[in-house]
Design a protein around this motif. Sequence first.
Motif, PDB file in Angstrom:
ATOM      1  N   CYS A 206       0.883  -1.179   0.000  1.00 16.17           N
ATOM      2  CA  CYS A 206       0.000   0.000   0.000  1.00 16.17           C
ATOM      3  C   CYS A 206       0.919   1.227   0.000  1.00 16.17           C
ATOM      4  O   CYS A 206       1.045   1.935   1.015  1.00 16.17           O
ATOM      5  N   ILE A 207       1.561   1.435  -1.136  1.00 12.18           N
ATOM      6  CA  ILE A 207       2.650   2.405  -1.208  1.00 12.18           C
ATOM      7  C   ILE A 207       2.189   3.830  -0.914  1.00 12.18           C
ATOM      8  O   ILE A 207       2.819   4.554  -0.131  1.00 12.18           O
ATOM      9  N   ASP A 208       1.083   4.256  -1.514  1.00 14.70           N
ATOM     10  CA  ASP A 208       0.632   5.647  -1.341  1.00 14.70           C
ATOM     11  C   ASP A 208       0.338   5.964   0.125  1.00 14.70           C
ATOM     12  O   ASP A 208       0.745   7.015   0.646  1.00 14.70           O
TER      13      ASP A 208
ATOM     14  N   GLU B 108       5.482   1.524 -12.091  1.00 23.08           N
ATOM     15  CA  GLU B 108       4.542   2.166 -13.013  1.00 23.08           C
ATOM     16  C   GLU B 108       5.161   2.397 -14.388  1.00 23.08           C
ATOM     17  O   GLU B 108       4.486   2.239 -15.412  1.00 23.08           O
ATOM     18  N   GLU B 109       6.451   2.730 -14.416  1.00 25.22           N
ATOM     19  CA  GLU B 109       7.147   2.882 -15.704  1.00 25.22           C
ATOM     20  C   GLU B 109       7.173   1.554 -16.447  1.00 25.22           C
ATOM     21  O   GLU B 109       6.948   1.491 -17.670  1.00 25.22           O
ATOM     22  N   GLY B 110       7.451   0.466 -15.726  1.00 23.60           N
ATOM     23  CA  GLY B 110       7.468  -0.862 -16.336  1.00 23.60           C
ATOM     24  C   GLY B 110       6.108  -1.260 -16.881  1.00 23.60           C
ATOM     25  O   GLY B 110       5.993  -1.786 -17.995  1.00 23.60           O
ATOM     26  N   ASN B 111       5.069  -0.987 -16.108  1.00 20.79           N
ATOM     27  CA  ASN B 111       3.706  -1.303 -16.545  1.00 20.79           C
ATOM     28  C   ASN B 111       3.340  -0.521 -17.817  1.00 20.79           C
ATOM     29  O   ASN B 111       2.718  -1.060 -18.740  1.00 20.79           O
TER      30      ASN B 111
ATOM     31  N   ASP C 165      13.657  -4.454 -18.340  1.00 20.24           N
ATOM     32  CA  ASP C 165      14.742  -3.747 -17.652  1.00 20.24           C
ATOM     33  C   ASP C 165      14.215  -2.923 -16.477  1.00 20.24           C
ATOM     34  O   ASP C 165      14.840  -2.869 -15.409  1.00 20.24           O
ATOM     35  N   LEU C 166      13.068  -2.303 -16.668  1.00 14.91           N
ATOM     36  CA  LEU C 166      12.497  -1.481 -15.597  1.00 14.91           C
ATOM     37  C   LEU C 166      12.060  -2.338 -14.408  1.00 14.91           C
ATOM     38  O   LEU C 166      12.280  -1.958 -13.247  1.00 14.91           O
TER      39      LEU C 166
ATOM     40  N   ALA D  87      10.463   5.505  -5.078  1.00 15.34           N
ATOM     41  CA  ALA D  87      11.236   4.976  -6.203  1.00 15.34           C
ATOM     42  C   ALA D  87      10.639   3.671  -6.720  1.00 15.34           C
ATOM     43  O   ALA D  87      10.542   3.442  -7.938  1.00 15.34           O
ATOM     44  N   LEU D  88      10.200   2.802  -5.768  1.00 11.73           N
ATOM     45  CA  LEU D  88       9.624   1.514  -6.149  1.00 11.73           C
ATOM     46  C   LEU D  88       8.335   1.715  -6.942  1.00 11.73           C
ATOM     47  O   LEU D  88       8.108   1.074  -7.981  1.00 11.73           O
TER      48      LEU D  88
END
Length: 491
Positions: A232-234, A268-271, A284-285, A262-263
Amino acid sequence: MKLESLERILADNDNKNSIHYVDKRIGAPAHSWEAEGYKEQGNAFYIKKEYSEAFNYYTKAIDVCPKNASYYGNRAATLMMLSRYREALEDSQQAVRLDDTFVRGHLREGKCHLSLGNAMAASRCFQKVLELEPDNSQAQQELKNAESILEYERMAEIGFDKRDFRMVVFCMDRALESASACHRFKVLKAECLALLGRYPEAQSVASDILRMDATNGDALYVRGLCLYYEDCIDKAVQFFIQALRMAPDHEKARLACRNAKALKAKKEEGNRAFKEGNFEEAYDLYSEALTIDPNNIKTNAKLYCNRATVGSKLKKLEQAIEDSHFTVCVWCFYMDTEQYEEAVRDYEKVYQTEKTKEHKHLLKTAQLELKKSKRKDYYKVLGVDKSATEDEIKKAYRKRALMHHPDRHSGASAEVQKEEEKKFKEVGEAFTVLSDPKKKSRYDSGHDLEDDDMNMDFDANNIFKAFFGGPGGFSFEGRSCRLAHLKVFSV
């Protein structure tokens, strides 16, 4: 006292005219008699365990005679019964400032320091008592308790450095038996529970601290840590930021907040890359995200699963299989940490992918454990392991029953009384089941005892009386208990 027995006189006090009353028979100022009257009323309420009322009358006595050490000592004893140890510490310290030979004052100061986790200061107080009374058995025992706490602190520090978090939890549990109001010990225990994956327990400890001190940065950090490890990062970031507001130099909160952000960003970039069909970039992401925090097992499990999906599309089959195996390892972690809903959810996915007998067995095991977890955990209620012997179960019941007995909390708030009564009933219920071999066997195998036509009517008071020997056994209302309360007063 009759008015005729008093003589009104004028006296100059600190350059101010003040009126005193002097008893002709003994020459005592009238205000001291008034204070003694308040003290006696306080004593009466204390004996009846009406500690709030006792506190009010001791305060009145202090207001009339602020230089009387025994009044501060009695109010300190009352505050201790109300678990207001910091205020009790202040009164105890004032008592011994007024009278350095006040043995009970030094004892109470030491007990307050001990309850708050300051074992070194407590030791000095108990040593002072032994200087005044070398044979004081209470001070001798409390000094041993303080030395034990210092040893548990030392062992916990070594355990934390070695990442032996189970050892730290054990040490803090032992230390908290004497230092019940120490937030520092509770926070360290909660942090280690979180690092062990026992998030509900860690959350519970941190929440208890925050109910008493909403500005405790360490407790806010632990709440955030649990949410972070539960993916639950947020919400976790919000708690880390709040912790840093309360304690700007909190390095652990700062590092965790940075890792969490960062995680989330890398994942999200990978998704996004995956959705756009940029599989190499997504691979890679996800790989970069997995290097940020190896301890975040739950988020990393999703990253491994995502990377396995991408790997299969890129024909990186060996790596994809290895990443899938990690997901199975996570299931084992969930089972070890009693996160059965997560285990069932993840293993249903695994079984749908690969329908082997082993996977089916593991899924059924998780489903059974999930069903069992929905019931009351009688082992946790008594604080014993599932392999506990009959004697260990009896000892645990004795300890917990006395701890939560309603008479012990008769001076507490209505909310606390209600909660302790509930716990007292649960302890009796747990003992009834675990002390009966047939019921215990059915309970351990996951059966619902009420559906098995077993007698599940519990009366916690009857269980207590039977265990302690009925009318002739232990009683909170007994004479020995009343005498024990009388001994707290100064004369």
